[in-house]
Scaffold this active site. Sequence first.
Site, PDB file in Angstrom:
ATOM      1  N   ASP A  37       0.829  -1.214   0.000  1.00 52.82           N
ATOM      2  CA  ASP A  37       0.000   0.000   0.000  1.00 52.82           C
ATOM      3  C   ASP A  37       0.863   1.264   0.000  1.00 52.82           C
ATOM      4  O   ASP A  37       0.445   2.321   0.446  1.00 52.82           O
ATOM      5  CB  ASP A  37      -0.930  -0.001   1.224  1.00 52.82           C
ATOM      6  CG  ASP A  37      -0.150  -0.136   2.517  1.00 52.82           C
ATOM      7  OD1 ASP A  37       1.088  -0.325   2.455  1.00 52.82           O
ATOM      8  OD2 ASP A  37      -0.773  -0.046   3.588  1.00 52.82           O
ATOM      9  N   HIS A 230      24.663   6.309 -18.743  1.00 54.42           N
ATOM     10  CA  HIS A 230      23.619   6.499 -17.730  1.00 54.42           C
ATOM     11  C   HIS A 230      23.994   5.823 -16.410  1.00 54.42           C
ATOM     12  O   HIS A 230      23.176   5.161 -15.771  1.00 54.42           O
ATOM     13  CB  HIS A 230      22.269   5.985 -18.248  1.00 54.42           C
ATOM     14  CG  HIS A 230      21.652   6.922 -19.235  1.00 54.42           C
ATOM     15  ND1 HIS A 230      20.538   6.625 -19.975  1.00 54.42           N
ATOM     16  CD2 HIS A 230      21.996   8.173 -19.616  1.00 54.42           C
ATOM     17  CE1 HIS A 230      20.241   7.637 -20.774  1.00 54.42           C
ATOM     18  NE2 HIS A 230      21.116   8.598 -20.571  1.00 54.42           N
ATOM     19  N   ASP A 258      19.566  20.911 -16.431  1.00 52.26           N
ATOM     20  CA  ASP A 258      20.316  19.718 -16.841  1.00 52.26           C
ATOM     21  C   ASP A 258      21.764  20.128 -17.099  1.00 52.26           C
ATOM     22  O   ASP A 258      22.078  20.659 -18.164  1.00 52.26           O
ATOM     23  CB  ASP A 258      19.662  19.132 -18.106  1.00 52.26           C
ATOM     24  CG  ASP A 258      20.332  17.835 -18.557  1.00 52.26           C
ATOM     25  OD1 ASP A 258      21.189  17.314 -17.821  1.00 52.26           O
ATOM     26  OD2 ASP A 258      19.984  17.351 -19.648  1.00 52.26           O
ATOM     27  N   HIS A 337      26.535  10.092 -28.503  1.00 49.84           N
ATOM     28  CA  HIS A 337      25.195  10.652 -28.216  1.00 49.84           C
ATOM     29  C   HIS A 337      24.961  11.969 -28.939  1.00 49.84           C
ATOM     30  O   HIS A 337      25.828  12.487 -29.642  1.00 49.84           O
ATOM     31  CB  HIS A 337      24.985  10.801 -26.709  1.00 49.84           C
ATOM     32  CG  HIS A 337      26.003  11.677 -26.019  1.00 49.84           C
ATOM     33  ND1 HIS A 337      26.064  13.038 -26.208  1.00 49.84           N
ATOM     34  CD2 HIS A 337      26.972  11.373 -25.128  1.00 49.84           C
ATOM     35  CE1 HIS A 337      27.030  13.530 -25.458  1.00 49.84           C
ATOM     36  NE2 HIS A 337      27.604  12.541 -24.794  1.00 49.84           N
ATOM     37  N   HIS A 341      19.242  18.445 -26.425  1.00 49.57           N
ATOM     38  CA  HIS A 341      17.810  18.135 -26.514  1.00 49.57           C
ATOM     39  C   HIS A 341      17.016  19.296 -25.941  1.00 49.57           C
ATOM     40  O   HIS A 341      17.543  20.115 -25.184  1.00 49.57           O
ATOM     41  CB  HIS A 341      17.510  16.847 -25.737  1.00 49.57           C
ATOM     42  CG  HIS A 341      18.096  16.844 -24.345  1.00 49.57           C
ATOM     43  ND1 HIS A 341      17.489  17.470 -23.285  1.00 49.57           N
ATOM     44  CD2 HIS A 341      19.267  16.347 -23.855  1.00 49.57           C
ATOM     45  CE1 HIS A 341      18.234  17.326 -22.202  1.00 49.57           C
ATOM     46  NE2 HIS A 341      19.341  16.658 -22.516  1.00 49.57           N
ATOM     47  N   HIS A 348      14.158  15.904 -20.771  1.00 43.23           N
ATOM     48  CA  HIS A 348      14.122  15.722 -22.226  1.00 43.23           C
ATOM     49  C   HIS A 348      12.719  16.153 -22.623  1.00 43.23           C
ATOM     50  O   HIS A 348      11.802  15.327 -22.631  1.00 43.23           O
ATOM     51  CB  HIS A 348      14.369  14.261 -22.621  1.00 43.23           C
ATOM     52  CG  HIS A 348      15.752  13.796 -22.298  1.00 43.23           C
ATOM     53  ND1 HIS A 348      16.177  12.513 -22.510  1.00 43.23           N
ATOM     54  CD2 HIS A 348      16.826  14.447 -21.786  1.00 43.23           C
ATOM     55  CE1 HIS A 348      17.440  12.397 -22.141  1.00 43.23           C
ATOM     56  NE2 HIS A 348      17.859  13.558 -21.684  1.00 43.23           N
ATOM     57  N   GLU A 372      25.733  19.511 -25.081  1.00 38.53           N
ATOM     58  CA  GLU A 372      26.458  18.597 -24.207  1.00 38.53           C
ATOM     59  C   GLU A 372      27.399  17.636 -24.936  1.00 38.53           C
ATOM     60  O   GLU A 372      27.202  16.429 -24.897  1.00 38.53           O
ATOM     61  CB  GLU A 372      25.474  17.803 -23.345  1.00 38.53           C
ATOM     62  CG  GLU A 372      24.318  17.154 -24.103  1.00 38.53           C
ATOM     63  CD  GLU A 372      23.358  16.419 -23.166  1.00 38.53           C
ATOM     64  OE1 GLU A 372      23.821  15.556 -22.422  1.00 38.53           O
ATOM     65  OE2 GLU A 372      22.160  16.728 -23.188  1.00 38.53           O
ATOM     66  N   TYR A 376      34.336   9.696 -24.439  1.00 34.50           N
ATOM     67  CA  TYR A 376      34.309   8.591 -23.489  1.00 34.50           C
ATOM     68  C   TYR A 376      35.289   7.519 -23.951  1.00 34.50           C
ATOM     69  O   TYR A 376      35.092   6.914 -25.009  1.00 34.50           O
ATOM     70  CB  TYR A 376      32.891   8.016 -23.405  1.00 34.50           C
ATOM     71  CG  TYR A 376      31.857   9.112 -23.198  1.00 34.50           C
ATOM     72  CD1 TYR A 376      31.540   9.580 -21.925  1.00 34.50           C
ATOM     73  CD2 TYR A 376      31.252   9.732 -24.302  1.00 34.50           C
ATOM     74  CE1 TYR A 376      30.631  10.619 -21.754  1.00 34.50           C
ATOM     75  CE2 TYR A 376      30.349  10.771 -24.138  1.00 34.50           C
ATOM     76  CZ  TYR A 376      30.044  11.209 -22.856  1.00 34.50           C
ATOM     77  OH  TYR A 376      29.157  12.243 -22.698  1.00 34.50           O
ATOM     78  N   ARG A 394      32.126  15.044 -20.124  1.00 36.29           N
ATOM     79  CA  ARG A 394      31.009  15.731 -20.785  1.00 36.29           C
ATOM     80  C   ARG A 394      30.873  17.095 -20.133  1.00 36.29           C
ATOM     81  O   ARG A 394      31.106  17.241 -18.931  1.00 36.29           O
ATOM     82  CB  ARG A 394      29.702  14.933 -20.651  1.00 36.29           C
ATOM     83  CG  ARG A 394      28.504  15.624 -21.276  1.00 36.29           C
ATOM     84  CD  ARG A 394      27.286  14.698 -21.497  1.00 36.29           C
ATOM     85  NE  ARG A 394      26.687  14.205 -20.264  1.00 36.29           N
ATOM     86  CZ  ARG A 394      26.819  12.985 -19.809  1.00 36.29           C
ATOM     87  NH1 ARG A 394      27.528  12.095 -20.473  1.00 36.29           N
ATOM     88  NH2 ARG A 394      26.247  12.614 -18.676  1.00 36.29           N
TER      89      ARG A 394
HETATM   90  N1  GLY Z   1      20.906  14.225 -17.869  1.00 33.86           N
HETATM   91  C1  GLY Z   1      20.447  13.599 -19.032  1.00 33.86           C
HETATM   92  C2  GLY Z   1      20.979  14.233 -20.235  1.00 33.86           C
HETATM   93  O1  GLY Z   1      21.970  14.939 -20.169  1.00 33.86           O
HETATM   94  O2  GLY Z   1      20.422  14.151 -21.274  1.00 33.86           O
HETATM   95 MN    MN Z   2      21.062  16.595 -21.261  1.00 37.97          MN
HETATM   96 MN    MN Z   3      22.560  15.901 -18.410  1.00 38.71          MN
END
Ligand code: GLY
Ligand code: MN
Ligand code: MN
Length: 424
Positions: A37, A230, A258, A337, A341, A348, A372, A376, A394
């Site tokens: 619960d 992540h 962010d 990546h 965004h 996001h 960003e 890596y 980053r």
């Molecule tokens: N913190 C998630 C990103 O940078 O997209």
């Molecule tokens: Mn981000």
């Molecule tokens: Mn981020």
Amino acid sequence: MIEEIEYKKRRETLVKKLKNNSLSVLFSAVQQIRSNDTEFVFRQNSNFYYMTGFREDNCTLVFLKKKGKTKTILFVQKKDKLKELWTGKRLGVKESKKRFLVDKVYAQEDFETMLKQYMQGITSINYDFNSYTDKAKVLHAYAKDMLSYSNLAKPIEQMRLLKSPAEIALIRKAIAITKEAHHKAMQVSKECRYEYELQAEIEYVFKKNAAFSDAYTSIVASGNNANTLHYIENDKPLHHGDLILIDAGCEYNYYASDITRTIPVSGKFTQAQKELYTMVLEVELTIIKMIKPNIKRTQLQKKSEELLCAGMVKLGILKGDVQKLLKKQKHKKYYPHGIGHWMGIDVHDQAPYKDENGKELLLQSGMVMTIEPGIYIDKDDRSVPKKYRGIGIRIEDDILVTDKSYENLSQGIVKTIKELEKHE
Ligand code: GLY
Ligand code: MN
Ligand code: MN
């Protein structure tokens, strides 16, 4: 804060986009069971919040557009002394009528009965296809018999692309708190023994400043852990000589920040770390400077890939001709990546990158996006000079597109090597 009139105007804008003889329904989020619960921390559905500013669960917003006339109706939880004793005060029907500038307010219990009435003469239904509530299922059953039905989330998400001054003020506030948190982390990294200690320092600053939540799970990744994009375990010991990648941002009154900073645990960069860091920082600064109305995100992406690829060749991480390497996507191994965004109510932000015809959107004044770039290099990657292995970097800032160019909303969060080394 965002005034009720702004929410009303948003609803009016949305209604204009809806078809005649249509019924459109937007559900709030519902409580999610954690176990037995006990529930997970509740967070309002972002589109519902954007349209109402209301934070209670189990509510429904309805737009009825018949014969060119529209009605906006809100269904809320009714007052219930016993339930409120356990889970807190509800606004209730009477107070909701005073607060929300809608045509009608009813108790949630009346929704299905009213729905039957609303359905008369309706030829199309719109609702958020990502709603998984029981009520959404009822609606879906109706929708299947309709001439047309469509995803109400789409026009809302399109509206969310352009931030109002009140929204930008909230993003600024979120970033100001996040700035304090990152600066705190820079001050205390030397004294911390584990990644989670730094995470605690950061999140303490969030909560202490009334940012009750993070905008996403903080990433506090030291050494080679930064190469897991992540990484959220945040449970490893910190080693002097390593860098630590901190991707953390608070949510303030439903608006995200962010930010990523990569700092030396000890307060001093090694030579190899400096070389990689300088490359990423230069790329970040160059890409930010490109931002202005009418430019495309893919242009920023392409340029960041070109610059990072050239930088990697210069440092001996990649070998060969830059254009050929780009064509073969060799750089993606180390920069896998996107450049950034949309950001807003969600980290996001649920907003499109293309228009209805599949054409990429151009940046416009009022949009907020992150920039960003990163690099890596896994500790076991033998194709790379040894000194660079086990380093992940980053650097991420939040950028507002303005009438002629941009404003870096997180400009105040230090990031040059000189500033970072002074911050020890
Ligand atoms: N913190 C998630 C990103 O940078 O997209
Ligand atoms: Mn981000
Ligand atoms: Mn981020």
